[in-house]
Design a protein around this motif. Structure first.
Motif, PDB file in Angstrom:
ATOM      1  N   LEU A   9       0.797  -1.322  -0.122  1.00 11.47           N
ATOM      2  CA  LEU A   9       0.086  -0.091   0.090  1.00 11.47           C
ATOM      3  C   LEU A   9       0.923   1.175   0.142  1.00 11.47           C
ATOM      4  N   PHE A  10       1.983   0.918  -0.422  1.00  5.81           N
ATOM      5  CA  PHE A  10       2.897   2.294  -0.293  1.00  5.81           C
ATOM      6  C   PHE A  10       3.252   2.906  -1.483  1.00  5.81           C
ATOM      7  N   SER A  11       2.869   2.642  -2.676  1.00  2.00           N
ATOM      8  CA  SER A  11       2.819   3.045  -3.945  1.00  2.00           C
ATOM      9  C   SER A  11       1.406   3.645  -4.270  1.00  2.00           C
ATOM     10  N   GLU A  12       1.634   5.114  -4.939  1.00  2.00           N
ATOM     11  CA  GLU A  12       0.337   5.273  -5.555  1.00  2.00           C
ATOM     12  C   GLU A  12      -0.537   4.268  -6.451  1.00  2.00           C
ATOM     13  N   ALA A  13       0.407   3.552  -7.236  1.00  2.00           N
ATOM     14  CA  ALA A  13      -0.015   2.504  -8.171  1.00  2.00           C
ATOM     15  C   ALA A  13      -0.838   1.440  -7.434  1.00  2.00           C
ATOM     16  N   ASP A  14      -0.065   1.123  -6.085  1.00  2.00           N
ATOM     17  CA  ASP A  14      -0.794  -0.101  -5.449  1.00  2.00           C
ATOM     18  C   ASP A  14      -2.062   0.304  -4.966  1.00  2.00           C
ATOM     19  N   ARG A  15      -2.091   1.645  -4.045  1.00  2.00           N
ATOM     20  CA  ARG A  15      -3.382   2.091  -3.573  1.00  2.00           C
ATOM     21  C   ARG A  15      -4.577   2.253  -4.769  1.00  2.00           C
ATOM     22  N   LEU A  16      -4.112   2.602  -5.902  1.00  2.00           N
ATOM     23  CA  LEU A  16      -5.183   2.911  -6.723  1.00  2.00           C
ATOM     24  C   LEU A  16      -5.638   1.409  -7.401  1.00  2.00           C
ATOM     25  N   ASN A  18      -5.698  -1.283  -5.447  1.00  2.00           N
ATOM     26  CA  ASN A  18      -6.202  -2.011  -4.236  1.00  2.00           C
ATOM     27  C   ASN A  18      -7.659  -1.469  -4.315  1.00  2.00           C
ATOM     28  N   ASP A  19      -7.764   0.082  -4.561  1.00  2.00           N
ATOM     29  CA  ASP A  19      -9.125   0.574  -4.576  1.00  2.00           C
ATOM     30  C   ASP A  19      -9.914  -0.075  -5.666  1.00  2.00           C
ATOM     31  N   MET A  20      -9.543  -0.074  -6.816  1.00  2.00           N
ATOM     32  CA  MET A  20     -10.233  -0.605  -7.945  1.00  2.00           C
ATOM     33  C   MET A  20     -10.688  -2.176  -7.813  1.00  2.00           C
ATOM     34  N   VAL A  21      -9.821  -2.842  -7.240  1.00  2.60           N
ATOM     35  CA  VAL A  21     -10.206  -4.368  -7.037  1.00  2.60           C
ATOM     36  C   VAL A  21     -11.075  -4.342  -5.874  1.00  2.60           C
ATOM     37  N   ARG A  26     -16.785  -5.217  -3.467  1.00  3.09           N
ATOM     38  CA  ARG A  26     -17.789  -4.587  -2.553  1.00  3.09           C
ATOM     39  C   ARG A  26     -19.167  -4.446  -3.342  1.00  3.09           C
ATOM     40  N   GLU A  27     -18.916  -4.393  -4.793  1.00  8.97           N
ATOM     41  CA  GLU A  27     -20.194  -4.313  -5.617  1.00  8.97           C
ATOM     42  C   GLU A  27     -20.847  -5.740  -5.660  1.00  8.97           C
ATOM     43  N   MET A  28     -20.071  -6.588  -5.523  1.00 10.23           N
ATOM     44  CA  MET A  28     -20.849  -8.095  -5.622  1.00 10.23           C
ATOM     45  C   MET A  28     -21.965  -8.190  -5.023  1.00 10.23           C
ATOM     46  N   SER A  29     -21.917  -7.776  -3.522  1.00  9.72           N
ATOM     47  CA  SER A  29     -23.046  -8.138  -2.516  1.00  9.72           C
ATOM     48  C   SER A  29     -22.840  -7.061  -1.465  1.00  9.72           C
ATOM     49  N   SER A  30     -23.989  -6.664  -0.903  1.00 10.93           N
ATOM     50  CA  SER A  30     -24.185  -6.003   0.315  1.00 10.93           C
ATOM     51  C   SER A  30     -23.682  -6.873   1.472  1.00 10.93           C
ATOM     52  N   ASP A  31     -23.710  -8.073   1.499  1.00  8.00           N
ATOM     53  CA  ASP A  31     -23.140  -8.849   2.414  1.00  8.00           C
ATOM     54  C   ASP A  31     -21.631  -9.111   2.514  1.00  8.00           C
ATOM     55  N   TYR A  35     -11.984  -5.332   4.492  1.00 13.25           N
ATOM     56  CA  TYR A  35     -11.063  -4.541   5.186  1.00 13.25           C
ATOM     57  C   TYR A  35      -9.912  -4.381   4.398  1.00 13.25           C
ATOM     58  N   LEU A  36      -9.715  -3.082   3.848  1.00 18.37           N
ATOM     59  CA  LEU A  36      -8.679  -2.692   3.271  1.00 18.37           C
ATOM     60  C   LEU A  36      -7.597  -1.876   3.985  1.00 18.37           C
ATOM     61  N   PRO A  37      -6.336  -2.427   4.446  1.00 21.44           N
ATOM     62  CA  PRO A  37      -5.586  -1.797   5.509  1.00 21.44           C
ATOM     63  C   PRO A  37      -5.407   0.021   5.095  1.00 21.44           C
ATOM     64  N   GLN A  38      -4.947   0.011   3.769  1.00 22.18           N
ATOM     65  CA  GLN A  38      -5.059   1.474   3.504  1.00 22.18           C
ATOM     66  C   GLN A  38      -5.921   2.553   3.956  1.00 22.18           C
ATOM     67  N   GLU A  39      -7.153   1.765   4.233  1.00 18.32           N
ATOM     68  CA  GLU A  39      -8.169   2.709   4.566  1.00 18.32           C
ATOM     69  C   GLU A  39      -8.183   3.008   6.196  1.00 18.32           C
TER      70      GLU A  39
END
Length: 157
Positions: A9-16, A18-21, A26-31, A35-39
């Motif tokens: 989570l230390f490079s901008e590329a990794d953070r972006l 991670n956010d995308m994946v 999260r969009e798959m199901s409200s269930d 937990y994304l450590p960078q958050e």
């Protein structure tokens, strides 16, 4: 279902990335809770300071309360923290879906690539630590696309 998402989570590329994946998961199901450590700003806002024990306690609490770990295995070598998280998950029998998208793994049927391995210093394939991969495969799976990741995650719902 709670998922712990493990990646650097230390490079901008990794953070972006991670956010995308994570957004797709999260969009798959409200269930699904991810937990994304960078958050977690308490330990990962690098303008502030959290010592090693605080980081370990926070991430361990989240990982150990998870039903599944998604671990990104990409990089020259996989992130040290990711390897540690895989080991902890294995020890607690939490399944892991490893995502290894390294393009060098393609072409395993190409005779020239297979022959090249016999020459010292030539290896057209990517390397990944076999011990860590073994831990994943003993209680999970390794896949190589985000689309396959979403299929695997769905199996745990």
């Amino acid at each position: 279902m709670k998922i712990y998402f493990a990646n650097g989570l230390f490079s901008e590329a990794d953070r972006l990335y991670n956010d995308m994946v994570v957004k797709k998961i999260r969009e798959m199901s409200s269930d699904i809770e991810v937990y994304l450590p960078q958050e977690n700003g308490d330990i990962n806002d690098k303008m502030n300071y959290a010592d090693s024990i605080k980081i370990a306690q926070e991430d361990n609490k989240e990982l150990l309360s998870s039903d599944l770990v998604v671990a990104v295995l990409d990089g020259d070598t996989m992130d040290d923290g990711v390897a540690t998280e895989i080991g902890l998950a294995f020890g607690k029998e939490i399944p892991v879906v490893g995502l290894w998208t390294d393009l060098r793994q393609h072409g395993f049927n190409n005779p020239a690539k297979v022959e090249a391995v016999k020459i010292i210093g030539e290896n057209p394939f990517g390397y990944i630590n076999n011990y860590t991969i073994g831990l994943i495969k003993m209680n999970g799976v390794v896949i190589n696309t985000v689309d396959q990741l979403l299929v695997e995650v769905k199996k745990y719902l």
